[in-house]
Design a protein around this motif. Structure first.
Motif, PDB file in Angstrom:
ATOM      1  N   PHE A 438       0.870  -1.248   0.111  1.00 25.40           N
ATOM      2  CA  PHE A 438      -0.028   0.145  -0.102  1.00 25.40           C
ATOM      3  C   PHE A 438       0.831   1.211  -0.072  1.00 25.40           C
ATOM      4  CE2 PHE A 438      -3.127  -2.984   1.995  1.00 25.40           C
ATOM      5  CZ  PHE A 438      -3.825  -3.455   1.061  1.00 25.40           C
ATOM      6  N   SER A 472      -1.628  -3.253   5.375  1.00 25.22           N
ATOM      7  CA  SER A 472      -1.994  -2.028   6.214  1.00 25.22           C
ATOM      8  C   SER A 472      -1.626  -0.647   5.525  1.00 25.22           C
ATOM      9  CB  SER A 472      -1.482  -2.125   7.552  1.00 25.22           C
ATOM     10  OG  SER A 472      -1.686  -0.899   8.239  1.00 25.22           O
ATOM     11  N   THR A 473      -2.099   0.442   5.913  1.00 24.85           N
ATOM     12  CA  THR A 473      -1.736   1.724   5.452  1.00 24.85           C
ATOM     13  C   THR A 473      -0.958   2.320   6.496  1.00 24.85           C
ATOM     14  OG1 THR A 473      -3.684   2.597   6.366  1.00 24.85           O
ATOM     15  CG2 THR A 473      -3.659   2.150   4.082  1.00 24.85           C
ATOM     16  N   VAL A 569      -6.951  -1.410  -3.064  1.00 25.50           N
ATOM     17  CA  VAL A 569      -6.585   0.039  -2.372  1.00 25.50           C
ATOM     18  C   VAL A 569      -7.756   1.010  -2.438  1.00 25.50           C
ATOM     19  CG1 VAL A 569      -4.798   2.015  -2.047  1.00 25.50           C
ATOM     20  CG2 VAL A 569      -4.442   0.192  -3.353  1.00 25.50           C
ATOM     21  N   MET A 573      -9.070   4.212   1.826  1.00 24.64           N
ATOM     22  CA  MET A 573      -7.968   3.944   2.199  1.00 24.64           C
ATOM     23  C   MET A 573      -6.604   5.067   1.662  1.00 24.64           C
ATOM     24  SD  MET A 573      -7.673  -0.034   1.736  1.00 24.64           S
ATOM     25  CE  MET A 573      -6.049  -0.487   1.892  1.00 24.64           C
ATOM     26  N   GLU A 576      -7.063   8.538   3.401  1.00 27.61           N
ATOM     27  CA  GLU A 576      -6.623   8.370   4.706  1.00 27.61           C
ATOM     28  C   GLU A 576      -5.113   8.577   4.738  1.00 27.61           C
ATOM     29  OE1 GLU A 576      -5.855   4.977   7.973  1.00 27.61           O
ATOM     30  OE2 GLU A 576      -7.730   4.693   6.749  1.00 27.61           O
TER      31      GLU A 576
END
Ligand code: SF4
Length: 605
Positions: A438, A472-473, A569, A573, A576
């Motif tokens: 990501f 995860s971001t 994605v 996301m 954010e």
């Protein structure tokens, strides 16, 4: 003059056929260093808003840095900076080979090319002088023949940066081929040269000596950096396989662009891996000026329809885009297509991407055999791919549309094709699917030249578990921001992004060469200044938060298989990550640098 620099800029006005020299301003050098940073400063100050990249008003900058051509390891590097005809925003390309060192040692830190010649010319730079010479006999020739001809004419010690038919025909992603097999690849710098009727720039180093602020200290710093490179455990692998070493692990991580990014797993990845390439077609290793890493892999295919006489490549990105992304599983075919791109003067990433896009259109019935002049433009058809490479370079048939890049082509084709036109800000996506890495999603969305892997390459950290959690971001915004600032400096020094050095090594080399006396904080702040300047250029051209985005495919279609199965994605996301990234950068919610940030960086009074 400051140590590390020659102190001179060459300015060439092709319209007036006027050549002049200027002193390099020491204050500007300290604030923007060289390469990318110096080029960005010159471009920002020189261009008016909305300048047509293919007009005489655009400028083309070849910029070395204070470490180019020095004893510092990997000091071959230099930068090409211009406004891109593909994206209409800032463009810098980092280049290796021998040309950059020769340009600096010919007596110039930087060459600025303006205007347009009324007939084809080349620029010959040597011994602190330059001449504009006729190139009518070279026009229409490939980059390889152009270079061979100029070397015969000017001597073997000349180094050449040239365009092929693609640049002459203003293909929007035409590259500049340098020392034959190195490229200013992305974004269409070759088309900018073509628009100026400039076929080539040839340089020959002279007896210019680079002075250092602290000669003994610099020698020690260079020795230390060399030791770090020599002892790095990854270097033997890079030397053995070159960048194609990444094909197998990226495929295993299910991030290898395959069939226009419809999946991240290619069933024939083994056929195009670095290991297979080494076994089947690599004949020797090669290297840039002053580099022990030797990551060039010279290849040869003896005979047959994919014959390759000599090529330094293909690189990982070319394999990913001309190979798996087009469903082509033959390393010989990929090498042949890559050789054609280098000779005709095409960026392999955008070319592969454009053909993959057309293949998907063909399979969906949006393009027919009538559009392709009878070519069966299906995924996996290497022969059709090779024909399309030629059609693009000469703008023949469908090639004329694909020469515009996938963003413009999809607008013309319509029928929902925009949803799988794989680009950011008009620049086609390189060799890593961001669904499942990501950080790359944010890196592509915020890169200053459109989708680019070099400004913040998060892939290794993500697949090797150095950025946790894996899917995860979290932490990606900071990682991307800090890497972009740090790379902006590396691209301004200019050293190679493959050099496994830490910031402290770069700082020491820079200080001992120039006498700047930077701390690590000063160094990174300078990188941040350069990154903000390129953002200012893009904001001035109308870039907003809406442009910091990804193709719909990445945000709506989960990957279908492998360890990234189900990953996507989403817009939420990305939003954010963007919010966090803009906040870390001191930019407003629309991605515009605030006045406070610009003051802090010395970019406004
Ligand atoms: S690592 Fe490779 S690209 Fe970088 S300077 Fe060395 S030979 Fe050139």
């Amino acid at each position: 003059m400051l140590g590390g620099y020659i102190g001179k800029i060459l300015r060439v006005d092709l319209t007036e056929r006027r050549i002049s020299t200027e002193k390099l301003d020491a204050e500007i050098a300290k604030k923007f260093i060289g390469g990318k940073g110096l080029g960005a400063k010159i471009l920002y100050d020189s261009l008016k808003l909305g300048t047509d990249p293919l007009s005489p008003e655009n400028i083309l900058i070849f910029a070395s840095g204070p470490l180019t051509a020095t004893l510092a390891p990997t000091s071959a590097r230099w930068a090409v900076v211009t406004k891109s005809p593909l994206t209409n925003i800032f463009l810098d390309c980092q280049v290796g080979g021998y040309f950059g060192a020769a340009m600096k040692l010919a007596g110039f830190d930087c060459i600025i090319i303006e205007g347009k010649a009324d007939s084809p010319v080349y620029l010959w730079v040597h011994d602190g002088n330059a001449e504009i010479l006729k190139a009518g006999d070279l026009w229409g020739k490939g980059c390889f023949e152009t270079e061979d001809t100029l070397k015969k004419r000017l001597g073997e010690s000349a180094h050449v940066a040239s365009i092929g038919p693609a640049g002459e025909n203003l293909v929007r992603y035409a590259c500049i081929s340098v020392d034959k097999y190195r490229q200013a690849g992305r974004g269409g710098a070759g088309a900018v040269m073509g628009s100026k009727n400039l076929k080539a720039v040839a340089v020959r180093s002279a007896s210019y000596k680079i002075e250092y602020a602290d000669p003994e200290g610099f020698r020690e710093a260079a020795k230390k950096a060399l030791k770090v490179i020599r002892e790095n455990s990854f270097i033997p692998l890079r030397r053995k396989y070159g960048t194609p070493i990444w094909v197998a692990p990226v495929n295993k991580a299910a991030l290898l662009p395959t069939r226009n990014f419809r999946t991240g797993v290619f069933e024939k990845a083994e056929n195009i891996s670095g290991e297979t390439m080494r076994d089947k077609i690599v004949v020797k290793d090669g290297t840039c000026y002053n580099c022990i890493i030797q990551c060039w892999k010279y290849t040869h295919v003896e005979s047959g329809k994919y014959r390759v006489d000599e090529l330094a490549g293909p690189e990982y990105e070319s394999i990913a885009l001309l190979g798996s992304d087009c469903g082509v599983g033959s390393i010989e075919a990929v090498a042949h297509a890559s050789m054609l791109c280098d000779d005709l003067g095409l960026d392999t990433i955008s070319t592969g991407n454009s053909i993959a896009f057309a293949m998907e259109c063909y399979e969906r019935g949006l393009l027919t055999a009538e559009d392709t002049d009878g070519l069966e433009l299906k995924f996996g058809n290497a022969d059709a791919e090779i024909e399309m490479v030629k059609k693009i370079a000469y703008r023949k048939g469908l090639g004329n549309l694909l020469a515009e890049g996938v963003q413009r082509a999809s607008k013309k084709i319509g029928d929902g094709s925009e949803r799988f036109a794989m680009h950011v800000k008009g620049l086609e996506i390189p060799g890593y699917d961001p669904r499942g890495a990501f950080g790359m999603a944010l890196a592509y969305a915020t890169s200053d030249r459109g989708a680019c892997h070099q400004r913040a390459w998060t892939v290794r950290a993500e697949i090797e578990g150095k950025l946790e959690p894996r899917f995860s971001t979290k932490g990606r915004a900071r990682f991307v921001k800090e890497t972009q600032d740090e790379r902006a400096m590396c691209f301004s020094l200019v050293l190679c992004d493959f050099a496994p050095l830490e910031v402290k090594h770069f700082v020491e080399l820079l200080n001992k060469a120039t006498g700047f006396n930077f701390t690590v904080e000063d160094y990174l702040k300078t990188g941040e200044r350069i990154w903000n300047l390129t953002r200012l250029f893009n904001v001035r051209e109308g870039i907003t938060r809406e442009d910091d985005t990804l193709p719909p495919r990445f945000m709506e279609e989960p990957l279908p298989e492998g360890v990234t199965k189900g990953q996507v994605v989403t817009k939420e996301m990305l939003d954010e990550m963007l919010d966090e990234y803009y906040a870390l950068r001191g930019w407003d919610k629309n991605g515009v640098p605030t006045e406070e940030k610009l003051k802090e960086l010395g970019l406004c009074s």
